[in-house]
Design a protein around this motif. Structure first.
Motif, PDB file in Angstrom:
ATOM      1  N   LEU A   1      -4.551  -1.767  -6.450  1.00 16.59           N
ATOM      2  CA  LEU A   1      -4.396  -0.513  -6.947  1.00 16.59           C
ATOM      3  C   LEU A   1      -4.488   0.525  -5.814  1.00 16.59           C
ATOM      4  O   LEU A   1      -3.764   1.500  -5.994  1.00 16.59           O
ATOM      5  CB  LEU A   1      -5.900  -0.379  -7.695  1.00 16.59           C
ATOM      6  N   ALA A   2      -5.006   0.191  -4.678  1.00 23.90           N
ATOM      7  CA  ALA A   2      -4.976   1.316  -3.629  1.00 23.90           C
ATOM      8  C   ALA A   2      -3.477   2.192  -3.162  1.00 23.90           C
ATOM      9  O   ALA A   2      -3.501   3.265  -3.322  1.00 23.90           O
ATOM     10  CB  ALA A   2      -5.621   0.697  -2.424  1.00 23.90           C
ATOM     11  N   GLY A   3      -2.493   1.110  -3.439  1.00 25.93           N
ATOM     12  CA  GLY A   3      -1.174   1.498  -3.148  1.00 25.93           C
ATOM     13  C   GLY A   3      -0.957   2.323  -4.235  1.00 25.93           C
ATOM     14  O   GLY A   3      -0.185   3.504  -4.019  1.00 25.93           O
ATOM     15  N   GLY A   4      -1.193   2.038  -5.345  1.00 28.56           N
ATOM     16  CA  GLY A   4      -0.935   3.070  -6.649  1.00 28.56           C
ATOM     17  C   GLY A   4      -1.573   4.388  -6.477  1.00 28.56           C
ATOM     18  O   GLY A   4      -0.982   5.235  -6.762  1.00 28.56           O
ATOM     19  N   MET A   5      -2.929   4.319  -6.050  1.00 27.68           N
ATOM     20  CA  MET A   5      -3.644   5.393  -5.861  1.00 27.68           C
ATOM     21  C   MET A   5      -3.055   6.679  -4.981  1.00 27.68           C
ATOM     22  O   MET A   5      -2.857   7.812  -5.256  1.00 27.68           O
ATOM     23  CB  MET A   5      -5.017   5.272  -5.306  1.00 27.68           C
ATOM     24  N   LEU A   6      -2.450   5.863  -4.009  1.00 30.73           N
ATOM     25  CA  LEU A   6      -1.592   6.915  -2.950  1.00 30.73           C
ATOM     26  C   LEU A   6      -0.442   7.525  -3.860  1.00 30.73           C
ATOM     27  O   LEU A   6      -0.152   8.702  -3.450  1.00 30.73           O
ATOM     28  CB  LEU A   6      -1.099   6.162  -1.784  1.00 30.73           C
ATOM     29  N   LYS A   7       0.122   6.642  -4.386  1.00 25.81           N
ATOM     30  CA  LYS A   7       1.264   7.162  -5.281  1.00 25.81           C
ATOM     31  C   LYS A   7       0.812   8.264  -6.285  1.00 25.81           C
ATOM     32  O   LYS A   7       1.533   9.538  -6.261  1.00 25.81           O
ATOM     33  CB  LYS A   7       2.001   6.031  -5.978  1.00 25.81           C
ATOM     34  N   SER A   8      -0.362   8.268  -6.985  1.00 27.13           N
ATOM     35  CA  SER A   8      -0.713   9.252  -7.856  1.00 27.13           C
ATOM     36  C   SER A   8      -0.972  10.526  -7.164  1.00 27.13           C
ATOM     37  O   SER A   8      -0.593  11.434  -7.298  1.00 27.13           O
ATOM     38  CB  SER A   8      -1.884   8.586  -8.579  1.00 27.13           C
ATOM     39  N   ILE A   9      -1.784  10.142  -5.865  1.00 30.84           N
ATOM     40  CA  ILE A   9      -1.957  11.288  -5.358  1.00 30.84           C
ATOM     41  C   ILE A   9      -0.679  12.065  -4.919  1.00 30.84           C
ATOM     42  O   ILE A   9      -0.772  13.336  -4.502  1.00 30.84           O
ATOM     43  CB  ILE A   9      -2.908  11.061  -3.746  1.00 30.84           C
TER      44      ILE A   9
END
Ligand SMILES: Nc1ncnc2c1ncn2[C@@H]1O[C@H](COP(=O)(O)OP(=O)(O)OP(=O)(O)O)[C@@H](O)[C@H]1O
Ligand SMILES: [Mg+2]
Lengths: 253, 221
Positions: free
Chosen positions: B10-18
């Protein structure tokens, strides 16, 4: 020497003729008071003088040049941008509700226009601004913000702000009517001191005694025309029936 | 799959959301000003039609009156349907463009009401003092408008944090899209819980930061 001359000024707001042929001239060092009932056009003539409103007919001339005139076809022409900019240096204005810049400190309110508009040197501007604040009895408020001041103090800052531009003539539109009664005396005293220094001023006011005391010349307006004009003694003459009625109504309020 | 692994994915996705959030703000905050000026424009054609005002009003109405998800689809698939363009690498730019033009419309209305709430006397005082129109706007009006609109802008930013999840509709691998995939594959609720905590903390940071900015501007009233 005339600082300002307005001739045959006409102004309408959507069909309503607010100024009908008003002529005013102000000599250097003179204090002109404009009185008259509400809606008579006092603010409008002043706003025309400082070019916040455009005139529909007539002529405006400052000592620095002609600002507006009516051509042969009856159309009003204003001077070009550069000329108007030059003419604007001649005058300053003090508003009824001060219109200080709330995000600037008191000192910055006074200094900003000389720096930004007149591009003067900072140390010299600051010296002058502090001296003006001192004169207004606000030396200790230089770093305060407008919201921290009383109405009377704010109005004194706005007078200092106008004076910092070194205008040749200063306009006041009811400078005390947004103030509590006990604070109006302050402002009237400041204006009186300026008059004693021969500052040229035009003052719209409802303070009749003040007008009588400080003005060299009084104009009494009603319905967009000048009903009487002259020295305080002449205008406040007992035989002036319409003015007596106005004063009577005024004192009855 | 362990919780740690789920979190890692999920962490990678978080960066993309940010990054969607940041890029959208970067573009939409200034673009909003441009649109707000258009919305207040007095330019007329044929002496009566306020052309720029009309166009920007229509733009704002469309952006606010249609779903953002639909706008995402139009921006992404539009070039393909219109010109047969290859949209393979266009997914991420499309998302940024759609979000930016949508949020700019909301910001424009916020700015406009802020600008229109300024008393006329401030302009007049500046004019008599000899400020040019540009000086008046930049030095006198704008700082006060920014202070006035800050709470409304904060609201939009909080909404934007949550709206980044709409990128799932273009199958972009931001946080929410990944969470859904894991949840479906592993039949676990954990990714959704992580997602909830993520959005909550993200928004907490945004609103705390904005409160700090508001406090900074509280030196005057
Ligand atoms: N911008 C405007 N648009 C339309 N009408 C206006 C405008 N400004 C002034 N008027 C009208 O012009 C007339 C004169 O107004 P003005 O403000 O000059 O009066 P005044 O003598 O200053 O009155 P007061 O003592 O109440 O300040 C009034 O009838 C007013 O309603
Ligand atoms: Mg008035």
């Amino acid at each position: 020497m005339e600082i300002l001359r307005m001739k045959h000024i006409k102004k309408s707001f959507d069909g309503l003729e607010v100024l009908k042929d008003i002529s005013i001239s102000v000599e250097e060092g003179e204090v002109l008071a404009i009185i008259g009932p509400s809606g008579s056009g006092k603010s409008t003539i002043m706003r025309c003088a400082v070019m916040l409103e455009t005139i529909d007919g007539g002529e405006i001339e400052y000592i620095g040049g002609k600002a507006a005139w009516t051509d042969a076809a009856g159309k009003v022409q204003y001077a070009d941008h550069a000329a108007l900019k030059e003419i604007r240096r001649d005058y300053g204005m003090v508003f009824q509700n001060f219109q200080l810049f709330p995000h600037y400190s008191v000192l910055k309110n006074v200094m900003d226009a000389p720096l930004r508009v007149q591009k003067r040197e900072r140390s010299e501007v600051e010296k002058e601004a502090r001296a003006l604040l001192e004169k207004m009895g606000l030396a200790d408020k230089a770093d305060a913000y407008p919201y921290q001041l009383s109405g009377g103090q704010q109005q004194r800052v706005s007078i200092a702000r106008a004076l910092a531009m070194n205008p040749k003539i200063l306009f006041f539109d009811e400078p005390t009517s947004a103030l509590d009664p006990e604070l109006t005396g302050d402002i009237l005293r400041v204006i009186k001191n300026l008059a004693a220094e021969h500052m040229t001023m035009v003052i719209v006011t409802h303070e009749m005694n003040f007008a009588k005391n400080v003005a060299d010349k009084i104009i009494f307006m009603e319905h967009g025309v000048i009903l009487s004009e002259g020295t305080p003694e002449e205008v406040f003459d007992e035989s002036n029936a319409r003015l007596q009625e106005f004063l009577g109504r005024y004192e009855a309020d | 799959m362990s919780t740690a692994m789920i979190f890692q994915q999920l962490a990678g996705g978080m960066l993309k959301s940010i990054s969607i959030f940041c890029w959208t703000l970067l573009f939409s905050l200034p673009l909003g000003f441009l649109i707000a000026f258009g919305r207040m424009s007095k330019v007329k054609i044929f002496g009566r039609f306020r052309i720029i005002r009309g166009i920007t009003k229509l733009y704002i109405d469309i952006m606010r009156g249609t779903p953002l998800m639909l706008q995402l689809m139009v921006v992404f698939y539009g070039p393909f349907f219109l010109w047969g363009a290859d949209i393979g690498g266009f997914r991420y730019p499309a998302i940024i463009i759609a979000f930016s033009i949508n949020y700019a419309a909301y910001f424009a209305e916020i700015y406009r009401s802020g600008i229109e709430s300024m008393p006329k006397g401030q302009y007049e005082a500046a004019e008599v003092l000899g400020y040019t129109k540009a000086q008046t706007f930049i030095h006198i009006i704008l700082p006060q408008v920014i202070k006035r609109v800050l709470p409304a802008v904060t609201n939009e930013m909080v909404t934007l944090v949550k709206d980044t999840s709409l990128a799932f509709s273009l199958a972009y691998m931001e946080m929410f899209t990944i969470a859904k995939q894991i949840a479906a594959k592993e039949t676990t609720f954990v990714p959704f819980a992580v997602a909830a905590v993520f959005y909550f903390i993200f928004n907490w940071i945004v609103s705390t930061g904005m409160t700090k900015v508001e406090e900074k501007l509280n030196y005057y009233r």
